[in-house]
Design an enzyme around this catalytic site. Structure first.
Site, PDB file in Angstrom:
ATOM      1  N   ASP A   1     -11.108   2.722   4.674  1.00 32.21           N
ATOM      2  CA  ASP A   1     -11.459   1.300   4.692  1.00 32.21           C
ATOM      3  C   ASP A   1     -12.979   1.108   4.665  1.00 32.21           C
ATOM      4  O   ASP A   1     -13.462   0.011   4.375  1.00 32.21           O
ATOM      5  CB  ASP A   1     -10.945   0.652   5.980  1.00 32.21           C
ATOM      6  CG  ASP A   1      -9.669  -0.155   5.777  1.00 32.21           C
ATOM      7  OD1 ASP A   1      -9.481  -0.685   4.677  1.00 32.21           O
ATOM      8  OD2 ASP A   1      -8.895  -0.242   6.745  1.00 32.21           O
TER       9      ASP A   1
ATOM     10  N   GLN B   1      -4.303  -1.714   9.789  1.00 30.50           N
ATOM     11  CA  GLN B   1      -4.339  -3.052   9.197  1.00 30.50           C
ATOM     12  C   GLN B   1      -4.988  -4.056  10.161  1.00 30.50           C
ATOM     13  O   GLN B   1      -4.685  -4.091  11.347  1.00 30.50           O
ATOM     14  CB  GLN B   1      -2.911  -3.494   8.834  1.00 30.50           C
ATOM     15  CG  GLN B   1      -2.832  -4.796   8.074  1.00 30.50           C
ATOM     16  CD  GLN B   1      -3.445  -4.726   6.676  1.00 30.50           C
ATOM     17  OE1 GLN B   1      -3.458  -3.692   6.028  1.00 30.50           O
ATOM     18  NE2 GLN B   1      -3.968  -5.845   6.211  1.00 30.50           N
TER      19      GLN B   1
ATOM     20  N   LYS C   1       0.837  -1.206   0.000  1.00 34.41           N
ATOM     21  CA  LYS C   1       0.000   0.000   0.000  1.00 34.41           C
ATOM     22  C   LYS C   1       0.871   1.255   0.000  1.00 34.41           C
ATOM     23  O   LYS C   1       0.636   2.202  -0.751  1.00 34.41           O
ATOM     24  CB  LYS C   1      -0.939  -0.019   1.218  1.00 34.41           C
ATOM     25  CG  LYS C   1      -2.026  -1.093   1.100  1.00 34.41           C
ATOM     26  CD  LYS C   1      -2.709  -1.398   2.430  1.00 34.41           C
ATOM     27  CE  LYS C   1      -3.691  -2.562   2.255  1.00 34.41           C
ATOM     28  NZ  LYS C   1      -4.269  -3.035   3.521  1.00 34.41           N
TER      29      LYS C   1
END
Ligand code: GUN
Length: 299
Positions: A119, A96, A52
């Protein structure tokens, strides 16, 4: 043989569009910024976070990668999230998943500024997805799957779509997206308590497999000509491989690709699209945060 759905090539198309948007934002003095937070040292999570960060740099985005020790406390992580919430250079924040066991993940997600929740995990963004409110963020993996289906010309209106898995990251938001007005699929969600799974799958025009079980979807689950999207990324021991493992999906690719009409490979299918959609969400956050409140922007 099934047509191969090339996630890397389709992600490149997304990046071509995003580069224009990034240039236009930069010309107005706004550089999209993403913070990616990793707690602990899970090798798979570390690899995702690295990918990412690398993609942000390739696109010329501002990127902050925070790697915190596995012993990080809830208070420390909350303090980091709060600092990123206040940081004007940061448009998107991703923590994460999964974090180590001492972390209350739901509380961390609630602490995120929903305008920076790229997200799409914050309750406000989950609500916006169910309410068809385009100002929210949709989780990256289902968004990527939808784009793959669209780019391959799969008809979704009135199609029977079976989603395997009911996670907050993939299964649930995938089902919500597919049943939206304008997309109009008929969605069945399968989970660990579902009976007659092969039979239900055989009725599907499209299968989206996201249950985290290697090779769960076998040939007898798939109707001839169906489109199969494999979200699974499972590490399987492989002595012949230099790393000692290989990545396999939730679908038995060798068998299923003989009957399906189209299928995503693992790796090189959904994975590259998830990162592309994260970049897209970050750019959306930047556009939204630099325009007047109430302006609704699409991905
Ligand atoms: N772990 C697996 N997929 C994801 C994702 O899309 N976002 C985050 N934050 N963690 C993940």
């Amino acid at each position: 043989m099934a047509k191969l759905i090339d996630g890397r090539a389709i992600a490149e198309r997304v990046y071509a569009e995003l580069r224009d948007e990034i240039a236009s934002l930069k010309s107005r003095g706004a550089t999209p910024g993403l913070a990616v937070v990793l707690v602990g040292d899970d090798p798979a999570s570390r690899a995702y976070v690295r990918a990412k960060d690398k993609m942000c740099r390739e696109l010329g985005l501002h990127s902050v990668k925070l790697e915190l020790p596995a012993t990080t406390t809830q208070e420390e992580l909350l303090a980091r999230v709060n600092a990123l919430n206040r940081d004007e250079k940061i448009d998107g924040i991703l923590v994460q998943s999964p974090p180590p066991p001492q972390i209350d993940e739901a509380a961390i997600v609630r602490a995120l500024d929903p305008r920076k929740d790229v997200d799409g995990f914050h309750p406000l963004n989950v609500a916006k997805l169910t309410l068809d409110d385009d100002s929210g963020f949709v989780p990256c993996t289902p968004l990527g799957c939808l784009r793959l289906l669209r780019e391959t010309g799969t008809v979704l209106s009135a199609a029977n779509v079976v989603v395997l898995g009911r996670s907050m990251i993939v299964g649930k938001p995938m089902a919500l997206l597919l049943m939206r007005k304008g997309i109009d699929a008929t969605v069945t969600v399968i989970h660990s308590r579902t009976r007659n799974i092969p039979e239900i799958c055989r009725r599907a025009d499209v299968i989206v497999a996201a249950i985290g079980r290697p090779h769960f979807v076998r040939t007898e689950f798939v109707r001839e000509g169906a489109t199969v999207i494999d979200v699974g990324i499972n590490r399987m021991e492989d002595a012949g491989n230099e790393r000692g493992y290989k990545l396999v999906g939730d679908v038995d690719f060798d068998g299923v690709s003989k009957v399906a009409g189209a299928i995503t490979p693992v790796p090189g299918g959904v994975g590259p699209m998830t990162i592309a959609m994260l970049m897209s969400n970050t750019i959306k956050a930047c556009r939204q945060n630099s325009t007047s409140p109430g302006t609704v922007l699409k991905n």
